[in-house]
Design a protein around this motif. Structure first.
Motif, PDB file in Angstrom:
ATOM      1  N   ARG A 110       0.616  -1.545  -0.063  1.00 50.75           N
ATOM      2  CA  ARG A 110      -0.252  -0.073   0.439  1.00 50.75           C
ATOM      3  C   ARG A 110       0.519   1.596   0.297  1.00 50.75           C
ATOM      4  O   ARG A 110       0.644   2.400  -0.521  1.00 50.75           O
ATOM      5  CB  ARG A 110      -1.226   0.013   1.785  1.00 50.75           C
ATOM      6  CG  ARG A 110      -2.395  -1.254   1.200  1.00 50.75           C
ATOM      7  CD  ARG A 110      -3.096  -0.906   1.789  1.00 50.75           C
ATOM      8  NE  ARG A 110      -4.149  -0.753   1.932  1.00 50.75           N
ATOM      9  CZ  ARG A 110      -5.420  -1.806   1.990  1.00 50.75           C
ATOM     10  NH1 ARG A 110      -4.479  -2.587   3.290  1.00 50.75           N
ATOM     11  NH2 ARG A 110      -6.005  -2.671   2.497  1.00 50.75           N
ATOM     12  N   ASN A 111       1.815   1.453   0.832  1.00 50.37           N
ATOM     13  CA  ASN A 111       2.480   2.161   0.868  1.00 50.37           C
ATOM     14  C   ASN A 111       3.569   2.872  -0.348  1.00 50.37           C
ATOM     15  O   ASN A 111       3.967   3.676  -0.869  1.00 50.37           O
ATOM     16  CB  ASN A 111       3.553   1.828   2.338  1.00 50.37           C
ATOM     17  CG  ASN A 111       3.353   2.298   2.899  1.00 50.37           C
ATOM     18  OD1 ASN A 111       2.417   3.147   4.106  1.00 50.37           O
ATOM     19  ND2 ASN A 111       3.477   1.677   4.007  1.00 50.37           N
ATOM     20  N   ALA A 112       3.804   1.068  -0.880  1.00 46.20           N
ATOM     21  CA  ALA A 112       4.270   1.889  -2.515  1.00 46.20           C
ATOM     22  C   ALA A 112       3.649   1.856  -3.483  1.00 46.20           C
ATOM     23  O   ALA A 112       4.220   2.647  -4.047  1.00 46.20           O
ATOM     24  CB  ALA A 112       4.937   0.548  -2.902  1.00 46.20           C
ATOM     25  N   LEU A 113       2.630   1.551  -3.364  1.00 47.29           N
ATOM     26  CA  LEU A 113       0.991   2.082  -4.875  1.00 47.29           C
ATOM     27  C   LEU A 113       1.558   3.790  -4.483  1.00 47.29           C
ATOM     28  O   LEU A 113       0.751   4.620  -5.162  1.00 47.29           O
ATOM     29  CB  LEU A 113      -0.103   0.886  -4.011  1.00 47.29           C
ATOM     30  CG  LEU A 113      -0.030   0.184  -5.288  1.00 47.29           C
ATOM     31  CD1 LEU A 113      -1.432  -0.798  -4.515  1.00 47.29           C
ATOM     32  CD2 LEU A 113       0.284   0.271  -6.834  1.00 47.29           C
ATOM     33  N   ALA A 114       1.129   4.249  -3.395  1.00 45.78           N
ATOM     34  CA  ALA A 114       1.297   5.816  -2.777  1.00 45.78           C
ATOM     35  C   ALA A 114       1.979   6.474  -3.346  1.00 45.78           C
ATOM     36  O   ALA A 114       1.654   7.314  -4.110  1.00 45.78           O
ATOM     37  CB  ALA A 114       0.666   5.678  -1.194  1.00 45.78           C
ATOM     38  N   LEU A 115       2.882   6.026  -3.082  1.00 48.07           N
ATOM     39  CA  LEU A 115       4.821   6.656  -3.883  1.00 48.07           C
ATOM     40  C   LEU A 115       4.133   6.291  -4.726  1.00 48.07           C
ATOM     41  O   LEU A 115       4.630   7.559  -5.612  1.00 48.07           O
ATOM     42  CB  LEU A 115       5.724   5.763  -3.471  1.00 48.07           C
ATOM     43  CG  LEU A 115       6.514   7.025  -3.661  1.00 48.07           C
ATOM     44  CD1 LEU A 115       7.154   8.212  -3.539  1.00 48.07           C
ATOM     45  CD2 LEU A 115       8.198   6.311  -3.281  1.00 48.07           C
ATOM     46  N   ALA A 116       3.852   5.842  -5.808  1.00 49.32           N
ATOM     47  CA  ALA A 116       4.015   5.291  -7.235  1.00 49.32           C
ATOM     48  C   ALA A 116       2.607   6.223  -7.876  1.00 49.32           C
ATOM     49  O   ALA A 116       3.187   6.602  -8.947  1.00 49.32           O
ATOM     50  CB  ALA A 116       3.485   3.701  -7.432  1.00 49.32           C
ATOM     51  N   SER A 117       1.964   6.358  -7.225  1.00 52.19           N
ATOM     52  CA  SER A 117       0.920   7.519  -7.475  1.00 52.19           C
ATOM     53  C   SER A 117       0.956   8.447  -7.114  1.00 52.19           C
ATOM     54  O   SER A 117       0.788   9.632  -8.024  1.00 52.19           O
ATOM     55  CB  SER A 117      -0.504   7.278  -7.023  1.00 52.19           C
ATOM     56  OG  SER A 117      -1.253   8.290  -6.704  1.00 52.19           O
ATOM     57  N   ALA A 118       1.785   9.170  -6.143  1.00 53.87           N
ATOM     58  CA  ALA A 118       2.707  10.326  -6.147  1.00 53.87           C
ATOM     59  C   ALA A 118       3.700  10.580  -7.008  1.00 53.87           C
ATOM     60  O   ALA A 118       3.589  12.052  -7.585  1.00 53.87           O
ATOM     61  CB  ALA A 118       2.881  10.561  -4.991  1.00 53.87           C
ATOM     62  N   LEU A 119       4.158  10.213  -7.737  1.00 55.25           N
ATOM     63  CA  LEU A 119       5.343  10.142  -8.744  1.00 55.25           C
ATOM     64  C   LEU A 119       4.972  10.015 -10.431  1.00 55.25           C
ATOM     65  O   LEU A 119       5.430  10.283 -11.044  1.00 55.25           O
ATOM     66  CB  LEU A 119       5.884   9.064  -8.828  1.00 55.25           C
ATOM     67  CG  LEU A 119       7.476   9.563  -7.420  1.00 55.25           C
ATOM     68  CD1 LEU A 119       7.739   8.013  -7.457  1.00 55.25           C
ATOM     69  CD2 LEU A 119       8.004  10.520  -7.477  1.00 55.25           C
TER      70      LEU A 119
END
Length: 689
Positions: A110-119
């Motif tokens: 979930r944390n990785a997806l949040a960063l991927a979304s922000a990027l």
């Protein structure tokens, strides 16, 4: 084209980043915790060869933090500039508990997806596992996911849940990769931890050390497993990730042909030289009958269900657990699913990327484990008591027996002092030891140069607080019959120069230090040839016999000063030096790790000699039946011909120093005599023919 990688310091991650560096352009950003920055810098140097290190850029963060804890300014600066986001950071451990699995596998995704979304990345690449299939029975293809499969462990459950999060919640395009059980590199054997089939290696080692290799053992059919080497996984991921129009697909990074568990274990038994298992009654006989039974009542399912119960786990912990095999692993030795990988195979078509047969790389996996991951030496109390804090000078330490001895000494708390001509290889060994928390010194020296040895002794005596052990391992081996040596007297001079004069010059140079300490132990790596006198090794055996005799005489003079000697009459050792001689693949040989174990034993127990049964038998035969012994040796002389290298009119530089007691010259198989050669080798195991 730029990439972001989590789990770059992990096992698969290290190889994936290496593939990206070699085959893709653009920067590669790697997530790293603040505390691991130093380790990451070392890895970056390895990936880039020290040049162009700006290609791999560390980004400080934490898998447990929202958005991976990456600085908001960095995210704002790189938004829309990351093409590929590889999420590999996770727990790949059947024995991990619920909380750890949840935090790393589910929360981390979930944390990785949040960063991927922000990027706003181009594609999110999730490394899942075939464990997401749980206990699904039957063919499980790459289009399948939610099939109502049981998820028998926290590992299975969290792999399933993290993949589901990507499928249902990812705000960016995604691709999913499901590796099978990932083992070491198919060429080097490199592995970073004990996992999967490696849990069975200590048991295989005990079998090898305590049972004859020809002894057949009864096994049972435990179903199928699936292993893939890490280099295949990394190469396949890199290739598929950069194919166009494959978003929203899952790819099985598996062996297309399931591997029976018994065959897998036998492959490693063969690599180790341990006895193998036969299955008198296998699925070909019982398959028809068991398929008539309800699935829960089939033998393999009953076995899996039974070993997962609490009483069974307690029993397994008290039995197999003592051999280092966790109860959780026993319950998951086989897969009820057969993983279909046709989509992956089509995606890899034409790339040259394919899963190699286990038999082709089982020895590489075994050798790496035995030399680098087997912690038997370090766990032995006697070894630690004898070696902890002791300085051990090891010649020929750049490869083979010397290198593995250094690793084992460091594992037991000793301080290896590495001596050889090649400084770069010594530095690599030192770096390996230091990365594992040990300490080592490097002293390059050409041991065929007596003045260089004098300088080495002066440095060792002044720079080291003590010289507790000296292992004379470096040596030169020449295989050439006398009839081809009449114009090659330099063969005898060179073997004596390194094996005898060089060794005693080093011992004599360090003797004052040992007398001052009133302690010291010298281990000479001699040869089984001193006891058996094999033909064509006159130059080599004579030099080793000279060192034996010199040490035996000097031992009586210095024993009162606490100084002692051990001569190891080493049999043939399987090293890269004998690899070109394919015939030796069928010969009984020691591994470098087994040879190193003998060296450690010599330092700990300090016997006068360490011999093998074959060596002692040869010595007895020469004493009580010399004529018969020479007849047998003459037969070997006829059966094993001179090599092409020996027949060539080579110049003075053709025989190079090598770690003793390895064989330099190749031995071609004479037509029709291969069976005789193998028979001789097995009747007299370890002898240099």
């Amino acid at each position: 084209m730029s990439s972001f990688v989590t789990g770059a310091t992990g096992f698969i991650g290290r190889f994936l980043v290496s593939e990206l560096v070699d085959h893709r352009d653009g920067p590669i950003f790697v997530l790293v915790r603040q505390s691991s920055l130093h380790r990451m810098e070392t890895l970056i140097t390895q990936w880039t060869g020290g040049a162009g290190s700006s290609r791999v850029v560390p980004v400080v963060g934490d898998l447990r933090e929202p958005g991976l804890g990456v600085d908001a300014d960095w995210v704002a600066e790189h938004a829309g500039k990351i093409d590929h986001f590889f999420h590999l950071a996770a727990i790949y451990d059947m024995t991990a508990d619920d909380a750890t699995n949840d935090a790393m596998n589910v929360g981390g995704t979930r944390n990785a997806l949040a960063l991927a979304s922000a990027l706003d990345v181009g594609c999110f690449h999730q490394v899942s596992s075939v464990a997401a299939a749980g206990d699904y029975h039957g063919h499980f293809d790459e289009t399948m996911f939610e099939e109502g499969q049981p998820l028998p462990s926290p590992y299975h459950r969290t792999k399933y849940e993290s993949e589901k999060i990507v499928r249902e919640e990812s705000p960016v395009p995604w691709r999913i990769y499901r590796p099978a059980i990932v083992v070491g590199h198919s060429e080097t054997g490199a592995m970073d931890k004990i996992d999967g089939p490696y849990y069975f290696f200590p048991m295989i080692k005990r079998m090898r050390d305590n049972l004859p290799g020809w002894l057949p053992l009864v096994g049972v059919d435990l179903g199928d497993t699936n292993l893939v080497p890490v280099d295949y996984v990394a190469k396949a991921m890199d290739h598929i990730a950069h194919l166009p129009d494959r978003n929203g697909e899952a790819f099985h990074l598996v062996n297309p042909e399931p591997q029976p568990v018994v065959d897998m274990i036998n492959a490693f038994c063969a690599a180790a030289g341990a006895p193998r298992f036969a299955t008198p009654i296998d699925r070909n006989v019982t398959g028809g009958a068991t398929r008539l039974l309800p699935r829960p009542l089939r033998p393999s399912n009953l076995f899996s269900a039974a070993v997962r119960t609490a009483p069974a786990k307690i029993m397994l912990d008290q039995t197999l657990g003592r051999l280092g095999i966790p109860a959780e692993v026993v319950g998951h030795t086989s897969f009820p699913s057969v993983f279909d990988s046709r989509i992956t195979e089509k995606a890899l078509a034409g790339s040259g990327i394919a899963v190699p047969d286990l038999e082709s790389y089982a020895r590489a996996l075994w050798s790496y484990w035995e030399e680098n991951l087997d912690d038997t030496t370090g766990r032995d109390r006697r070894n630690r008591a004898a070696l902890k804090g002791k300085h051990v000078v090891i010649t020929g330490a750049s490869s083979g027996i010397g290198k593995v001895t250094a690793l084992k000494v460091a594992q037991a708390g000793g301080i290896p002092v590495l001596v050889a001509r090649g400084k770069d290889k010594l530095e690599e060994t030192k770096a390996t030891i230091e990365m594992r928390g040990g300490q080592a010194y490097v002293f390059p020296c050409d041991l065929s140069d007596l003045r260089a040895i004098d300088d080495l002794c002066a440095r060792l005596s002044s720079e080291l607080p003590t010289v507790d052990f000296l292992v004379n391992n470096a040596g030169r081996s020449i295989r050439r019959s006398l009839r081809l040596s009449h114009d090659r007297f330099h063969d005898f001079e060179r073997t004596m120069q390194l094996n005898y004069f060089g060794a005693i010059r080093l011992i004599m140079g360090l003797m004052p230090k040992m007398h001052e300490q009133k302690s010291g132990h010298i281990v000479n790596i001699s040869s089984i040839g001193v006891q058996t006198n094999p033909p064509r090794f006159s130059a080599y055996v004579a030099s080793k016999a000279a060192l034996d005799s010199w040490s035996n005489v000097v031992a009586s003079e210095v024993v009162g000063h606490g100084i002692s000697f051990t001569n190891i009459h080493m049999p043939l050792v399987r090293t890269p030096m004998i690899a070109p001689t394919k015939m030796y693949d069928k010969f009984p040989t020691l591994s470098p790790a087994q040879a190193a174990d003998l060296v450690v034993r010599a330092m700990v127990e300090k016997p006068h000699e360490i011999n093998t049964f074959a060596g002692n038998a040869g010595a007895v035969a020469h004493t009580f039946a010399p004529k018969a012994a020479f007849r047998i040796l003459n037969l070997a002389y006829q059966v094993f011909p001179d090599s092409a290298a020996a027949k060539a009119k080579a110049g003075p530089s053709d025989a190079q120093p090598t770690p003793a007691p390895e064989v330099v010259a190749d031995v071609p198989v004479a037509g029709g005599r291969e069976s005789e050669q193998i028979l001789m080798a097995r009747l007299f195991p370890g002898v240099h023919w």
